[in-house]
Design an enzyme around this catalytic site. Structure first.
Site, mmCIF file in Angstrom:
data_model
loop_
_atom_site.group_PDB
_atom_site.id
_atom_site.type_symbol
_atom_site.label_atom_id
_atom_site.label_comp_id
_atom_site.label_asym_id
_atom_site.label_seq_id
_atom_site.Cartn_x
_atom_site.Cartn_y
_atom_site.Cartn_z
ATOM 1 N N LYS A 195 0.821 -0.988 0.001
ATOM 2 C CA LYS A 195 -0.095 0.050 -0.106
ATOM 3 C C LYS A 195 0.995 1.070 0.069
ATOM 4 O O LYS A 195 1.695 1.564 0.992
ATOM 5 C CB LYS A 195 -0.989 0.002 1.310
ATOM 6 C CG LYS A 195 -1.841 1.239 1.408
ATOM 7 C CD LYS A 195 -2.670 1.102 2.546
ATOM 8 C CE LYS A 195 -3.567 2.458 2.584
ATOM 9 N NZ LYS A 195 -4.732 2.195 3.819
ATOM 10 N N LYS A 248 -2.170 -1.540 -4.103
ATOM 11 C CA LYS A 248 -3.116 -0.471 -4.008
ATOM 12 C C LYS A 248 -2.085 0.856 -3.997
ATOM 13 O O LYS A 248 -1.261 0.841 -3.237
ATOM 14 C CB LYS A 248 -3.910 -0.537 -2.466
ATOM 15 C CG LYS A 248 -4.939 0.716 -2.343
ATOM 16 C CD LYS A 248 -5.233 0.407 -0.784
ATOM 17 C CE LYS A 248 -6.168 1.770 -0.532
ATOM 18 N NZ LYS A 248 -6.414 1.875 0.867
HETATM 19 C C1 PBG Z 1 -7.552 3.042 5.721
HETATM 20 C C2 PBG Z 1 -7.664 3.069 4.041
HETATM 21 C C3 PBG Z 1 -7.610 3.946 2.989
HETATM 22 C C4 PBG Z 1 -7.994 3.443 2.041
HETATM 23 C C5 PBG Z 1 -8.347 2.000 2.266
HETATM 24 N N1 PBG Z 1 -8.095 1.913 3.641
HETATM 25 C C6 PBG Z 1 -7.226 5.271 3.233
HETATM 26 C C7 PBG Z 1 -5.733 5.821 3.567
HETATM 27 O O1 PBG Z 1 -4.859 4.868 3.683
HETATM 28 O O2 PBG Z 1 -5.606 6.862 3.830
HETATM 29 C C8 PBG Z 1 -7.966 4.030 0.639
HETATM 30 C C9 PBG Z 1 -9.140 3.621 -0.202
HETATM 31 C C10 PBG Z 1 -9.648 4.522 -1.245
HETATM 32 O O3 PBG Z 1 -9.040 5.687 -1.645
HETATM 33 O O4 PBG Z 1 -10.458 4.301 -2.163
HETATM 34 N N2 PBG Z 1 -6.124 3.049 5.911
#
Ligand code: PBG
Length: 333
Positions: A195, A248
Site C-alpha cells: 500500500k 493499492k
Molecule cells: C484506511 C484505508 C484507506 C483506503 C483504504 N483503507 C485510506 C488511507 O490509507 O488513507 C483508501 C481507499 C481509497 O482511496 O479508495 N487506511
C-alpha cells in the site's frame, strides 16, 4: 501476390473473433464493491467526490449488498464511519458499531455474499492516523493488539475476510494469532501488503473523515518510487499467514502488480482507489472521456497485469455492463 507481412487485423475484424481470442476476462465474481457504513437507519448520504457512492446506514448497506449479489458481485468491503472518534480508535472494535451491525445484516440479506472487513484505526482515531500516536509518531507495536481486537470483532459479527489496511509491521501475524485463538481459524486474511503513500486516496479521506490531523502517512505507507520493497512486503505478509495480498492503488502501479504476481503464488487483489474512480468521473462529466469504456479498460488492465480480484467502486456498474453485454463482449461496444 503473396504477402509476407503480419496481418494482425484478421484477429480484430469482428466482435466475435475478438471475443474468441480475448486473453483476459473480467467477471462479476472477481469484483469487490467497497461500501461506507455509518450509524443510523434508512440513511443515505452521497459522497460528493465519488459520484454514485454514498455513506449508508447498516440496513441500506445490507440492501445494497443484496442487490450487488443479485448482479453477481461476489464480495463487499466494509469501511466504518463511527459516530464519534477518540485517541485510540475504540470504535474499531465496537461490536455495536456500524460495521459490525452491517456485517450481521448483510449475512441475513445476502447470506452467500463474501463480506470483507477493512481493518484500520484511521477512520476511528480523532487524529486520523492508522495507529496509536506517541511523541515519536505512530507506535507500531502498541497498535498491533488493537488491530487484532478489531479483527476479532469483525469475525465475530460474521466477516469472512479480514483486510488490514494499516501498514503496521507484524499485523498479519498478530491478527492470525488472535483469530485462531478465538475460534476463527476459518476466516481469510487479505492484507493490504503493498500500500503506497498515495495522493489517490483523497476522496476516500473525505468520505471517511480520515485525513491525518498532522503529518502524513509516509512513515508507514510505501514510497511510490519503490518496487523491490513491494516484493519484500508481499513475501513477509505471506510468511505471516496472509491468504491473499493486495496492491493499492491500481492503475499507477501496474508494474508492481505484475512484479508481485510473479513473486508470490497466493491470489492477489488490486484496489482501484477513490482517486482513480473520481478522476474518471470528473473527466467524463466534462465530456472528455467515455465513462463505460474507460471503466472497463482500466479494470481489465488490472486483471491483465496479474490481479485475480479487483476492488473497485465501479463494481456495480461493471456487473450491470457484464450482465447486459455478456462477459466476453462487455467493453467492446
Ligand atoms: C484506511 C484505508 C484507506 C483506503 C483504504 N483503507 C485510506 C488511507 O490509507 O488513507 C483508501 C481507499 C481509497 O482511496 O479508495 N487506511
Amino acid at each position: 501476390m503473396s504477402e509476407h507481412f503480419h496481418r494482425g487485423r484478421r484477429l480484430r475484424r469482428t466482435a466475435g473473433v475478438r471475443a474468441m481470442v480475448r486473453e483476459t476476462r473480467l467477471s462479476a465474481d472477481q469484483l469487490v464493491a467497497p461500501l461506507f457504513v455509518c450509524a443510523g437507519d434508512q440513511w443515505r448520504e452521497p459522497i460528493a467526490s465519488m459520484p454514485g457512492q454514498a455513506r449508508l446506514s447498516p440496513d441500506l448497506a445490507a440492501a445494497e449488498a443484496a442487490e450487488l449479489f443479485a448482479l453477481g458481485v461476489g464480495s463487499v468491503l466494509l469501511f466504518g464511519i463511527p459516530a464519534s472518534k477518540d485517541a485510540e480508535g475504540s470504535g474499531a472494535w465496537d461490536a455495536q458499531g456500524p460495521v459490525a451491525e452491517a456485517i450481521r445484516r448483510i449475512k441475513i440479506a445476502a447470506p452467500a455474499m463474501t463480506v470483507w472487513a477493512d481493518i484500520c484505526l484511521c477512520e476511528y482515531t480523532d487524529h486520523g492516523h492508522c495507529g496509536l500516536v506517541d511523541a515519536s509518531g505512530v507506535d507500531n507495536d502498541a497498535t498491533l493488539p488493537l488491530l487484532a481486537r478489531a479483527a476479532v470483532t469483525a469475525a465475530r459479527a460474521g466477516a469472512d475476510v479480514i483486510a488490514p489496511s494499516d501498514m503496521m509491521d507484524g499485523r498479519v501475524a498478530a491478527i492470525r494469532t488472535a483469530l485462531d485463538a478465538e475460534g476463527f481459524a476459518d476466516r481469510l486474511i487479505v492484507s493490504y501488503a503493498v500500500k503506497y503513500a498515495s495522493a489517490f486516496y483523497g476522496p476516500f479521506r473525505d468520505a471517511a473523515g480520515s485525513t491525518p490531523a498532522f503529518g502524513d502517512r509516509r512513515a508507514y505507507q510505501m514510497d511510490p518510487a519503490n518496487v523491490r520493497e513491494a516484493l519484500r512486503e508481499a513475501a513477509a505478509d505471506v510468511a505471516e499467514g496472509a491468504d491473499m495480498v493486495m496492491v493499492k492503488p491500481g492503475l499507477p502501479y501496474l508494474d508492481v502488480i505484475r512484479a508481485v504476481r510473479d513473486h508470490v503464488d497466493v491470489p492477489m487483489a488490486a484496489y482501484q482507489v477513490s482517486g482513480e474512480y473520481a478522476m474518471l468521473h470528473a473527466a467524463a462529466e466534462r465530456g472528455w472521456l467515455d465513462l463505460p469504456r474507460a471503466m472497463h479498460e482500466s479494470t481489465i488492465a488490472l486483471r491483465r497485469a496479474g490481479a485475480d480480484v479487483v476492488i473497485t467502486y465501479f463494481a456495480r456498474a461493471l456487473a450491470l455492463a457484464l450482465r447486459d453485454a455478456g462477459p466476453s463482449r462487455a467493453g467492446d461496444a
